[in-house]
Design an enzyme around this catalytic site. Structure first.
Site, PDB file in Angstrom:
ATOM      1  N   CYS A 134     -13.324 -27.054  12.115  1.00 16.38           N
ATOM      2  CA  CYS A 134     -14.006 -27.025  10.822  1.00 16.38           C
ATOM      3  C   CYS A 134     -12.998 -27.194   9.682  1.00 16.38           C
ATOM      4  CB  CYS A 134     -14.851 -25.762  10.701  1.00 16.38           C
ATOM      5  SG  CYS A 134     -16.229 -25.975   9.578  1.00 16.38           S
ATOM      6  N   GLU A 189     -15.807 -22.643  19.551  1.00 15.68           N
ATOM      7  CA  GLU A 189     -15.498 -21.299  20.073  1.00 15.68           C
ATOM      8  C   GLU A 189     -16.757 -20.478  20.345  1.00 15.68           C
ATOM      9  OE1 GLU A 189     -14.958 -22.401  17.026  1.00 15.68           O
ATOM     10  OE2 GLU A 189     -15.084 -20.849  15.477  1.00 15.68           O
ATOM     11  N   GLN A 234     -21.019  16.937  23.130  1.00 12.28           N
ATOM     12  CA  GLN A 234     -22.168  17.858  23.084  1.00 12.28           C
ATOM     13  C   GLN A 234     -22.821  17.818  21.708  1.00 12.28           C
ATOM     14  OE1 GLN A 234     -21.296  21.917  24.289  1.00 12.28           O
ATOM     15  NE2 GLN A 234     -19.646  21.200  25.612  1.00 12.28           N
ATOM     16  N   HIS A 267     -18.098 -25.537  15.582  1.00  5.55           N
ATOM     17  CA  HIS A 267     -17.325 -24.378  16.035  1.00  5.55           C
ATOM     18  C   HIS A 267     -17.476 -24.225  17.538  1.00  5.55           C
ATOM     19  CE1 HIS A 267     -16.072 -22.601  12.179  1.00  5.55           C
ATOM     20  NE2 HIS A 267     -17.139 -23.228  11.718  1.00  5.55           N
ATOM     21  N   MET A 285     -10.118 -29.090  10.882  1.00  4.52           N
ATOM     22  CA  MET A 285     -10.271 -30.550  10.955  1.00  4.52           C
ATOM     23  C   MET A 285     -10.150 -31.144   9.548  1.00  4.52           C
ATOM     24  SD  MET A 285     -13.528 -32.889  12.062  1.00  4.52           S
ATOM     25  CE  MET A 285     -14.415 -33.541  10.669  1.00  4.52           C
ATOM     26  N   LYS A 290     -18.815   0.001  22.137  1.00  7.48           N
ATOM     27  CA  LYS A 290     -20.229   0.108  22.488  1.00  7.48           C
ATOM     28  C   LYS A 290     -20.799  -1.270  22.841  1.00  7.48           C
ATOM     29  CE  LYS A 290     -22.030   1.860  18.926  1.00  7.48           C
ATOM     30  NZ  LYS A 290     -22.851   1.132  17.997  1.00  7.48           N
ATOM     31  N   GLU A 321     -27.362   6.117   7.447  1.00  6.05           N
ATOM     32  CA  GLU A 321     -27.996   4.793   7.512  1.00  6.05           C
ATOM     33  C   GLU A 321     -28.714   4.530   8.831  1.00  6.05           C
ATOM     34  OE1 GLU A 321     -24.874   5.417   6.776  1.00  6.05           O
ATOM     35  OE2 GLU A 321     -24.068   4.034   5.266  1.00  6.05           O
ATOM     36  N   SER A 358     -16.605   5.675  15.657  1.00  6.77           N
ATOM     37  CA  SER A 358     -16.923   4.256  15.848  1.00  6.77           C
ATOM     38  C   SER A 358     -15.767   3.599  16.609  1.00  6.77           C
ATOM     39  CB  SER A 358     -17.131   3.594  14.494  1.00  6.77           C
ATOM     40  OG  SER A 358     -15.954   3.711  13.739  1.00  6.77           O
TER      41      SER A 358
HETATM   42  N1  GLN Z   1     -14.933 -24.393   3.908  1.00  5.52           N
HETATM   43  C1  GLN Z   1     -15.249 -25.536   4.687  1.00  5.52           C
HETATM   44  C2  GLN Z   1     -16.669 -26.017   4.433  1.00  5.52           C
HETATM   45  O1  GLN Z   1     -17.458 -25.322   3.885  1.00  5.52           O
HETATM   46  C3  GLN Z   1     -15.030 -25.261   6.163  1.00  5.52           C
HETATM   47  C4  GLN Z   1     -15.944 -24.236   6.710  1.00  5.52           C
HETATM   48  C5  GLN Z   1     -15.494 -23.648   8.014  1.00  5.52           C
HETATM   49  O2  GLN Z   1     -14.334 -23.816   8.410  1.00  5.52           O
HETATM   50  N2  GLN Z   1     -16.360 -22.940   8.697  1.00  5.52           N
HETATM   51  O3  GLN Z   1     -17.016 -27.113   4.799  1.00  5.52           O
END
Ligand code: GLN
Length: 545
Positions: A382, A510, A194, A508, A385, A18, A151, A14
């Site tokens: 999240c 990202e 192989q 998020h 913040m 991939k 699996e 692994s």
């Molecule tokens: N634990 C926090 C919440 O549930 C922040 C979640 C997170 O950062 N994705 O609100």
């Protein structure tokens, strides 16, 4: 052509990349004007990775429709730039769950429910299907794990049946494998490959393309040997050497003619690819003009995969302003008032990513405070913040015990509270506020400047939110609400005005960042960090004069 399928399996070991190979193929086909979608079939029994520890499984990626998925889906989205959905990640757990529900419902008419045909039929029914008669698409479907795992057998059997159903020209198999190099005898070894191809053949599947990971280039002799023993044309034995930057992988595979042989196997017309934008992006990545140092303050600093999309989004931010992003990993659990300055005084930006639970949160609060007080660019995602808000409540509003009720249920100042619709939730899996939600940005906010539009959409994964009872107080002391849900009830973004860059987002960002289109918050954050680094340098130069 309707839908054509490329199944991607892995052999020998692994961790061969991939997912990156599959995603690179997606990019190369898209560059030729083909419509592409991707799926991942994971052999584990969890319904989704949402409840798995990131240390075991890495980051949980979230799609627009709120599905918690394997992190490979993040690679797929970043490489093919298509929004994936709940059908894009299927696990053994999901397959069995739905078969068992049908059984309880009496859908099998009294028959004995078996792996073949019931489980395999369920798996086949989840392979991507055309949404309309004239849809033309290539579906790239990766099977997690390694050929030979117990699996993954039902998935491989389903592929065999599916090829039989739709015809081999419409569903091909690409096998990613390893050619180890033995230093002592200075030899490349083809036997493991192989053996893994034999295993596939034993299950009635013949790979069409072999992508061979190796540390050294494959000689013609080695390629010939693999081709002969594995029963594929020599032109279908491709090498996949390590690349310096992840995003070079599609360009390296283009040189190996990956898309050409795939299209030939699928009996599809080859077209000239347009990879100019991607090539430009890789050039910018390779040739940065400055370096910025970002502190990533979280609790999973031992396993960077736990924050994979954040790391990638930082790179995207770097590409957009031609800066190389270097990350200083800081374990928030180790951070305290004594070592805080030592740990953070050199960095150009501080990022506190998402997370759950108490561990390390006091360190995150210290980092948020350090960024605020020293006017170092800050991005809180999240939990990041939420901790910025707790910090502000404690040190600016003077509520010493302020906290999130997730972390201290008995706090007198619950500045982060449980969302009302989460109050009755008992199950852990799939019950967070998940997926894409709209956010309206405040006039004259930095966020509005960065996004350039009033309404945005971000993906979410949380249970707690800013307690609205404290909003006014925050605003009067300088922490403003930069974005809310359209009805104004949920705080989605905060910022500090009197600061070069201090942004917090409940979503998020990202997950939506792309190498060739950095997310505005990451673009803005890395740019601010780059400016801050330059400012520090010019100050130092002046001091030396
Ligand atoms: N634990 C926090 C919440 O549930 C922040 C979640 C997170 O950062 N994705 O609100």
């Amino acid at each position: 052509m309707a839908v054509k399928y490329v199944f991607v399996t892995g052999g020998v070991v692994s961790g061969l990349g991939k997912g990156i190979t599959a995603a690179s193929l997606g990019r190369l086909l898209k560059a030729r004007g083909y419509q592409v979608t991707m799926q991942k079939f994971d052999p584990y029994i969890n319904i989704d990775p949402g409840t798995m520890n990131p240390i075991q499984h890495g980051e949980v990626f979230v799609t627009d429709d709120g599905t918690e998925t394997d992190l490979d889906l993040g690679h797929y989205e970043r490489f093919i730039d298509e929004s994936l959905d709940k059908n894009s990640n299927v696990t053994t757990g999901k397959v069995y769950w739905s078969v068992l529900q049908k059984e309880r419902h009496g859908d099998f008419g009294g028959g004995t429910v078996q792996v073949i045909p019931h489980i395999t039929n369920e798996i086949k029914s989840r392979f991507y299907r055309a949404k309309s008669q004239d849809e033309e698409k290539i579906a790239i479907i990766e099977v997690g794990g390694t050929v030979g795992d117990i699996e993954s057998q039902p998935f491989l059997e389903s592929i065999r049946q599916f090829q039989h159903d739709v015809g081999h020209d419409n569903a091909i198999l690409l096998h990613v494998t390893l050619i180890p190099y033995l230093r002592a005898s200075e030899e490349m070894k083809t036997k493991p490959t192989q053996a893994s191809v034999k295993e596939l053949q034993g299950m009635g599947i013949q790979p069409d393309v072999l992508v061979c990971r190796s540390e050294h280039p494959l000689t013609d002799e080695i390629k010939g040997k693999i081709a002969l023993f594995c029963n594929v044309p020599v032109s279908h034995v491709l090498q996949n050497l390590d690349v310096e930057y992840l995003y070079e992988a599609p360009l390296a595979m283009e040189r190996e003619k990956l898309a050409d042989v795939v299209l030939e196997s699928l009996r599809l017309e080859n077209r000239k690819p347009d990879l100019s934008e991607w090539t430009q992006m890789v050039n910018d990545l390779r040739n940065p003009e400055s370096v910025v140092n970002i502190a990533m303050v979280g609790k999973y600093t031992q396993l960077h995969d736990a924050y994979l999309s954040v790391v990638e989004a930082l790179k995207h931010g770097g590409i957009s302003c031609k800066a190389k992003v270097e990350i200083t990993w800081i374990d928030s659990e180790e951070l305290n008032e004594k070592n805080l300055d030592q740990a953070l005084h050199k960095v150009d930006g501080i990022l506190v990513p998402g997370g759950f639970g108490n561990r390390g949160t006091e360190g995150m609060i210290l980092a948020a405070q350090y960024a605020r007080v020293h006017k170092i660019p800050y991005l809180g995602i999240c939990l990041g913040m939420q901790m910025a808000i707790v910090e502000f409540a404690r040190h600016v509003l003077g509520y010493e015990d302020a906290n999130s009720i997730e972390l201290d249920p008995s706090t007198k100042h619950p500045v982060i509270a449980l969302m009302p619709d989460q109050e009755s939730v008992e199950d852990l899996g799939g019950t967070l506020r998940l997926g894409s939600y709209p956010c309206v940005l405040a006039d004259s906010s930095k966020a509005l400047e960065l996004f350039g539009k009033k309404e945005i959409q971000e993906r979410h994964r949380h249970r707690y939110e800013v307690n609205n009872a404290y909003r006014e107080e925050f605003a009067t002391k300088g922490m403003t609400i930069a974005g809310t849900s359209p009805d104004g009830h949920i705080v989605e973004m905060i910022e500090i005005k009197d600061h070069p860059f201090y942004e917090g987002t409940q979503g998020h960002p990202e997950f939506k960042s792309r190498p060739n289109h950095a997310h505005p918050l990451f673009r803005g954050f890395v740019k601010a960090a780059d400016d801050y680094a330059k400012l520090k340098k010019s100050r130092q130069a002046k001091n030396q004069e």
